[in-house]
Design an enzyme around this catalytic site. Structure first.
Site, PDB file in Angstrom:
ATOM      1  N   THR A  14       1.200  -1.200  -0.092  1.00 34.57           N
ATOM      2  CA  THR A  14       0.231  -0.020  -0.146  1.00 34.57           C
ATOM      3  C   THR A  14       1.003   1.257   0.018  1.00 34.57           C
ATOM      4  OG1 THR A  14      -1.598  -1.141   0.998  1.00 34.57           O
ATOM      5  CG2 THR A  14      -2.008   1.400   1.463  1.00 34.57           C
ATOM      6  N   SER A  60       0.709  -7.278  -0.907  1.00 30.35           N
ATOM      7  CA  SER A  60       2.160  -8.971  -0.191  1.00 30.35           C
ATOM      8  C   SER A  60       0.963  -9.865   0.391  1.00 30.35           C
ATOM      9  CB  SER A  60       2.474  -7.976   0.892  1.00 30.35           C
ATOM     10  OG  SER A  60       2.082  -8.255   1.463  1.00 30.35           O
ATOM     11  N   THR A  93       1.852  -4.467   4.529  1.00 32.62           N
ATOM     12  CA  THR A  93       1.634  -4.631   5.566  1.00 32.62           C
ATOM     13  C   THR A  93       0.911  -6.130   6.042  1.00 32.62           C
ATOM     14  OG1 THR A  93      -0.339  -3.826   5.941  1.00 32.62           O
ATOM     15  CG2 THR A  93       0.676  -2.531   6.618  1.00 32.62           C
ATOM     16  N   ASP A  94       0.048  -6.379   4.705  1.00 31.48           N
ATOM     17  CA  ASP A  94      -0.374  -8.348   4.877  1.00 31.48           C
ATOM     18  C   ASP A  94       0.718  -9.321   5.588  1.00 31.48           C
ATOM     19  OD1 ASP A  94      -2.610  -6.415   4.883  1.00 31.48           O
ATOM     20  OD2 ASP A  94      -3.116  -7.003   2.955  1.00 31.48           O
TER      21      ASP A  94
END
Ligand code: SIN
Length: 318
Positions: A14, A60, A93-94
């Site tokens: 992101t 990700s 972030t995932d």
């Protein structure tokens, strides 16, 4: 005085996301904007020069062994350069907690490697990426810093503890009971704990083995829940028996309830998996806490949370 380098490796996420409108924080495509562009207005610590390298450009959630392999290789290549003080890795972030664990466990860097992410795309008017990136550069330039950490919303988390705990908040990460390593506020670093140390299970030479392996051992992760039947495990075992399966299942991590307890029907299927040669580990689906091993379950427990346990089991099976 000679300038030291900070190498910034871009992988997408992101933080590199693009939306059609600057007001849109949700409907965007992750992994669009080159890392060199993200660095545009971000202040560089005095006495340092920044080099940007685009390693991947992905959301990700789609992280793969191939991207991890490339990232490990490129990170190591820059870590050994005497002119490099530290590295920053921009990342979604995932699956950041998985990449962080892998980098620390395999490379055990004596220099800082800082994972930087954002919860809003780079095109958002009120975006969080530039501050996180500035904090990442600050940490990568910090004397005495070492190991893999993640910085987000002013908190610095160890690779060994960090987990994504919120789908929307700016401070989306947490270190559970261990707590963050440090706070970074207005450029002021307050260190609460030591930088990440050499993991107990660190094995020199692991990087070479990972890079030499044609494919990494396949490990899946499943969860125990009400109404479990064990059908998913049995379907995986059937797939293993099929002559067409060229990447057989080698390991299973099961996120159990509470202290890693397992639905009786799932346990029966897992024992079949174990008997067929699949390595099975159990952990907890609780957001915090570590499974404490008792004498009550024939499946060994790991203190790691599921995402990190899956990688650890993969490394053990290499
Ligand atoms: C991703 O993980 O690449 C998308 C989500 C995010 O970065 O917050």
């Amino acid at each position: 005085m000679k300038e030291e380098k900070i190498v910034v490796l871009g992988t997408g996420g992101t933080i590199a996301g693009r939306a059609a409108s600057a007001a849109d924080n949700i409907g965007y495509q992750a992994g669009e904007i080159p890392v060199s562009e993200l660095l545009g207005d971000v202040p560089v610590p005095a006495g340092f020069a920044v080099e940007a390298v685009q390693v991947a450009q992905i959301d990700s959630k789609d992280m793969s062994d191939d991207v991890w392999r490339r990232l490990l290789q490129v990170t190591q290549r820059h870590l050994v350069r005497p002119d490099v003080h530290g590295l920053v890795v921009t990342h979604g972030t995932d699956t950041l907690e998985e990449t962080a664990y892998l980098l620390q466990r395999v490379l055990n860097p004596a220099k800082p490697v800082v994972l930087v992410s954002a919860m809003r795309p780079a095109t958002a008017t009120l975006r969080d990426g530039p501050q996180n990136l500035a904090d990442g550069l600050r940490l990568a330039a910090t004397p005495g810093a070492c190991g893999v950490v993640a910085v987000c919303a002013g908190r610095v988390h160890s690779a060994l503890d960090v987990r994504k705990v919120h789908n929307h908040r700016f401070d989306a990460f947490d270190s559970g009971d261990a707590g963050p390593v440090a706070a970074l506020e207005e450029g002021q670093l307050t260190l609460w704990r030591p930088w990440p140390q050499t993991p107990e299970n660190f094995q020199p030479g692991l990087l070479d083995r990972l890079l030499a392996a044609a494919a990494w051992p396949r490990v899946e992760w499943i969860t125990s829940h009400g109404g479990q039947s064990g059908a998913v495990v049995r379907a995986l075992l059937l797939q293993n028996q099929a002559a067409t399966e060229n990447r057989p299942l080698r390991g299973l991590v099961v996120a159990g309830t509470g202290n890693g307890t397992l639905h009786a029907d799932l346990l029966a299927a897992l024992l079949e998996a174990k008997a067929s040669g699949v390595e099975v580990w159990r952990t907890t689906r609780c957001a915090n806490g570590r499974v404490i091993e008792g004498a009550d379950c024939p499946i060994p427990a790991t203190p790691l949370p599921p995402a990190k346990a899956r990688l650890e089991l993969m490394l053990r099976l290499l």
